[in-house]
Design a protein around this motif. Structure first.
Motif, PDB file in Angstrom:
ATOM      1  N   ALA A 189       0.822  -1.217   0.000  1.00  0.00           N
ATOM      2  CA  ALA A 189       0.000   0.000   0.000  1.00  0.00           C
ATOM      3  C   ALA A 189       0.851   1.259   0.000  1.00  0.00           C
ATOM      4  O   ALA A 189       0.499   2.265  -0.627  1.00  0.00           O
ATOM      5  N   ALA A 190       1.973   1.212   0.710  1.00  0.00           N
ATOM      6  CA  ALA A 190       2.811   2.406   0.836  1.00  0.00           C
ATOM      7  C   ALA A 190       3.755   2.570  -0.356  1.00  0.00           C
ATOM      8  O   ALA A 190       4.511   3.536  -0.409  1.00  0.00           O
ATOM      9  N   GLY A 191       3.733   1.613  -1.271  1.00  0.00           N
ATOM     10  CA  GLY A 191       4.564   1.741  -2.477  1.00  0.00           C
ATOM     11  C   GLY A 191       5.991   1.278  -2.290  1.00  0.00           C
ATOM     12  O   GLY A 191       6.886   1.673  -3.054  1.00  0.00           O
ATOM     13  N   ALA A 192       6.237   0.424  -1.291  1.00  0.00           N
ATOM     14  CA  ALA A 192       7.586  -0.120  -1.114  1.00  0.00           C
ATOM     15  C   ALA A 192       7.909  -1.079  -2.265  1.00  0.00           C
ATOM     16  O   ALA A 192       7.011  -1.530  -2.984  1.00  0.00           O
ATOM     17  N   SER A 193       9.201  -1.375  -2.410  1.00  0.00           N
ATOM     18  CA  SER A 193       9.615  -2.192  -3.551  1.00  0.00           C
ATOM     19  C   SER A 193       9.892  -3.649  -3.190  1.00  0.00           C
ATOM     20  O   SER A 193      10.050  -4.483  -4.082  1.00  0.00           O
ATOM     21  N   GLY A 194       9.976  -3.954  -1.906  1.00  0.00           N
ATOM     22  CA  GLY A 194      10.204  -5.346  -1.543  1.00  0.00           C
ATOM     23  C   GLY A 194      10.346  -5.531  -0.046  1.00  0.00           C
ATOM     24  O   GLY A 194      10.563  -4.580   0.700  1.00  0.00           O
ATOM     25  N   VAL A 195      10.211  -6.787   0.359  1.00  0.00           N
ATOM     26  CA  VAL A 195      10.378  -7.167   1.763  1.00  0.00           C
ATOM     27  C   VAL A 195      11.488  -8.212   1.812  1.00  0.00           C
ATOM     28  O   VAL A 195      11.484  -9.159   1.019  1.00  0.00           O
ATOM     29  N   VAL A 196      12.443  -8.011   2.711  1.00  0.00           N
ATOM     30  CA  VAL A 196      13.554  -8.962   2.843  1.00  0.00           C
ATOM     31  C   VAL A 196      13.429  -9.662   4.196  1.00  0.00           C
ATOM     32  O   VAL A 196      13.361  -8.995   5.234  1.00  0.00           O
ATOM     33  N   LEU A 197      13.385 -10.977   4.166  1.00  0.00           N
ATOM     34  CA  LEU A 197      13.291 -11.747   5.412  1.00  0.00           C
ATOM     35  C   LEU A 197      14.697 -12.138   5.836  1.00  0.00           C
ATOM     36  O   LEU A 197      15.403 -12.838   5.098  1.00  0.00           O
ATOM     37  N   VAL A 198      15.103 -11.664   6.989  1.00  0.00           N
ATOM     38  CA  VAL A 198      16.467 -11.892   7.457  1.00  0.00           C
ATOM     39  C   VAL A 198      16.450 -12.932   8.581  1.00  0.00           C
ATOM     40  O   VAL A 198      15.728 -12.770   9.562  1.00  0.00           O
ATOM     41  N   GLY A 199      17.264 -13.987   8.412  1.00  0.00           N
ATOM     42  CA  GLY A 199      17.314 -15.039   9.435  1.00  0.00           C
ATOM     43  C   GLY A 199      16.091 -15.939   9.352  1.00  0.00           C
ATOM     44  O   GLY A 199      15.343 -15.937   8.362  1.00  0.00           O
ATOM     45  N   GLU A 200      15.865 -16.692  10.419  1.00  0.00           N
ATOM     46  CA  GLU A 200      14.770 -17.678  10.453  1.00  0.00           C
ATOM     47  C   GLU A 200      13.433 -16.955  10.647  1.00  0.00           C
ATOM     48  O   GLU A 200      13.136 -16.487  11.749  1.00  0.00           O
ATOM     49  N   CYS A 201      12.670 -16.840   9.591  1.00  0.00           N
ATOM     50  CA  CYS A 201      11.400 -16.094   9.650  1.00  0.00           C
ATOM     51  C   CYS A 201      10.215 -17.019   9.426  1.00  0.00           C
ATOM     52  O   CYS A 201      10.360 -18.131   8.903  1.00  0.00           O
ATOM     53  N   THR A 202       9.034 -16.538   9.798  1.00  0.00           N
ATOM     54  CA  THR A 202       7.819 -17.286   9.472  1.00  0.00           C
ATOM     55  C   THR A 202       7.642 -17.287   7.949  1.00  0.00           C
ATOM     56  O   THR A 202       8.161 -16.413   7.251  1.00  0.00           O
ATOM     57  N   ASP A 203       6.922 -18.275   7.440  1.00  0.00           N
ATOM     58  CA  ASP A 203       6.834 -18.491   5.996  1.00  0.00           C
ATOM     59  C   ASP A 203       5.828 -17.516   5.343  1.00  0.00           C
ATOM     60  O   ASP A 203       4.660 -17.512   5.710  1.00  0.00           O
ATOM     61  N   PRO A 204       6.267 -16.718   4.365  1.00  0.00           N
ATOM     62  CA  PRO A 204       5.319 -15.793   3.722  1.00  0.00           C
ATOM     63  C   PRO A 204       4.228 -16.522   2.930  1.00  0.00           C
ATOM     64  O   PRO A 204       3.228 -15.915   2.567  1.00  0.00           O
ATOM     65  N   PHE A 205       4.453 -17.827   2.681  1.00  0.00           N
ATOM     66  CA  PHE A 205       3.474 -18.578   1.890  1.00  0.00           C
ATOM     67  C   PHE A 205       2.579 -19.471   2.758  1.00  0.00           C
ATOM     68  O   PHE A 205       1.875 -20.337   2.233  1.00  0.00           O
ATOM     69  N   SER A 206       2.589 -19.263   4.072  1.00  0.00           N
ATOM     70  CA  SER A 206       1.663 -20.032   4.910  1.00  0.00           C
ATOM     71  C   SER A 206       0.251 -19.505   4.668  1.00  0.00           C
ATOM     72  O   SER A 206       0.062 -18.349   4.249  1.00  0.00           O
ATOM     73  N   VAL A 207      -0.726 -20.343   4.970  1.00  0.00           N
ATOM     74  CA  VAL A 207      -2.125 -19.951   4.752  1.00  0.00           C
ATOM     75  C   VAL A 207      -2.448 -18.664   5.524  1.00  0.00           C
ATOM     76  O   VAL A 207      -3.061 -17.736   4.989  1.00  0.00           O
ATOM     77  N   GLU A 208      -1.988 -18.584   6.780  1.00  0.00           N
ATOM     78  CA  GLU A 208      -2.304 -17.416   7.624  1.00  0.00           C
ATOM     79  C   GLU A 208      -1.678 -16.147   7.052  1.00  0.00           C
ATOM     80  O   GLU A 208      -2.315 -15.098   7.011  1.00  0.00           O
ATOM     81  N   THR A 209      -0.406 -16.248   6.629  1.00  0.00           N
ATOM     82  CA  THR A 209       0.258 -15.051   6.105  1.00  0.00           C
ATOM     83  C   THR A 209      -0.397 -14.611   4.799  1.00  0.00           C
ATOM     84  O   THR A 209      -0.694 -13.426   4.615  1.00  0.00           O
ATOM     85  N   VAL A 210      -0.628 -15.555   3.911  1.00  0.00           N
ATOM     86  CA  VAL A 210      -1.231 -15.210   2.617  1.00  0.00           C
ATOM     87  C   VAL A 210      -2.584 -14.540   2.840  1.00  0.00           C
ATOM     88  O   VAL A 210      -2.890 -13.511   2.233  1.00  0.00           O
ATOM     89  N   ARG A 211      -3.369 -15.092   3.775  1.00  0.00           N
ATOM     90  CA  ARG A 211      -4.668 -14.495   4.111  1.00  0.00           C
ATOM     91  C   ARG A 211      -4.491 -13.054   4.573  1.00  0.00           C
ATOM     92  O   ARG A 211      -5.193 -12.147   4.143  1.00  0.00           O
TER      93      ARG A 211
END
Ligand code: SAM
Length: 285
Positions: free
Chosen positions: A155-177
């Motif tokens: 929404a804010a027009g950023a160009s990307g998100v970088v996950l550093v280290g052991e992160c939760t999965d961006p493709f989990s059902v909860e995150t995608v929702r």
């Protein structure tokens, strides 16, 4: 094609397979995508909702399987998505509401869901340009926070998100929702802390770390000077010293009242909107 035959309880009409059994192996494979291991092994994930599926296909994401509930059968828009899925080599499943509920693990499920190929943006290829903003998240743990951050970054027009280290999965059902579709619009990269630090050395961007001990008021930074990477800390422990020390600036968002800190997604939203204030207007880009 009006061919009709049975295999594993599957009725095949034309290019569409009808499935009513929860024991069907295709359904079992799709349900397994609730687990990170299965998502990693297959390189796929599930997204729910017709609009999301249409947007994803339009944005060039590869759909492996389209699943729709019987009640959606014959709807022109669903037929169109089904035709696109088949044309790109994907599978189309018409399922009972019971099967749909068990796939997305909720009652009153959406009529349509899709299994898509995951997509990661390699960090090495990221070269921040003028007016670009990236969000780097150190060990983000909460799927709701990550989804909200991806949505807000979009929404804010950023160009990307970088996950550093052991992160939760961006493709989990909860995150995608929680991304409400922005997972398809916002490039996501991943890196170890060392890889992230090596990357930032090689790019012309300022890293602004957010820290509860930061001595700089977040509103005083010149965000227009260079592309900006907003570095955010873990929900429990915040940013570790080795990352915070390597940032160009360590900023703090002033607080009053009894709260120790802001929620990570809220703090990220505040930072995104402040750092992009000079670029955002109601008239659009
Ligand atoms: N107990 C943790 C700590 O000591 O850092 C709190 C972490 S806070 C819930 C999660 C992240 O949100 C922080 O690492 C920071 O990136 C950001 N954050 C939250 N409140 C902030 C504030 N007032 N100023 C700057 N960053 C903040």
């Amino acid at each position: 094609m009006s061919e009709f035959h049975r295999e594993d309880g599957v009725r095949r009409v034309g290019q569409v397979k009808e499935i009513t059994s929860l024991a069907n192996p295709i359904v079992k494979d799709i349900k397994a995508l609730a687990n990170k291991k299965a998502r990693e092994e297959s390189g796929t994930f599930i997204a729910e909702g017709l609009k999301l599926v249409i947007d994803a296909i339009e944005l060039g994401w590869i759909i492996r399987t389209l699943i729709y509930a019987k009640a959606a059968k014959g709807k022109p828009v669903v037929e169109k998505v089904a035709a696109k899925t088949v044309a790109s080599g994907g599978l189309v499943l018409e399922v009972s509401e019971k099967v749909m509920s068990s796939i997305v693990r909720r009652d009153n499920p959406q009529m349509v869901a899709g299994v898509f190929e995951q997509r990661w943006r390699p960090l090495a290829g990221l070269k921040p340009k003028k007016h670009e903003t990236y969000v780097a998240l150190d060990r983000v743990r909460d799927p709701g926070n990550l989804g909200t951050i991806i949505r807000t970054a979009d929404a804010a027009g950023a160009s990307g998100v970088v996950l550093v280290g052991e992160c939760t999965d961006p493709f989990s059902v909860e995150t995608v929702r929680a991304t409400m579709g922005s997972v398809f619009a916002m490039p996501v990269s991943r890196a170890s802390a060392e890889e992230f630090l090596a990357w930032r050395k090689g790019v012309d961007a300022q890293v602004v770390a957010t820290h509860l001990a930061g001595s700089v008021d977040y509103r005083t930074v010149d965000y227009a000077r260079k592309p900006t990477v907003l570095l955010m800390g873990n929900e429990q422990s915040g940013l570790p010293d080795d990352l915070a020390e390597k940032a160009d600036t360590r900023v703090r968002i002033p607080q009053q009242g009894r709260a120790d800190s802001l929620n990570l997604a809220v703090a990220t939203a505040v930072m995104l909107y402040e750092s992009r204030r000079h670029l955002l207007s109601l008239e659009g880009p």
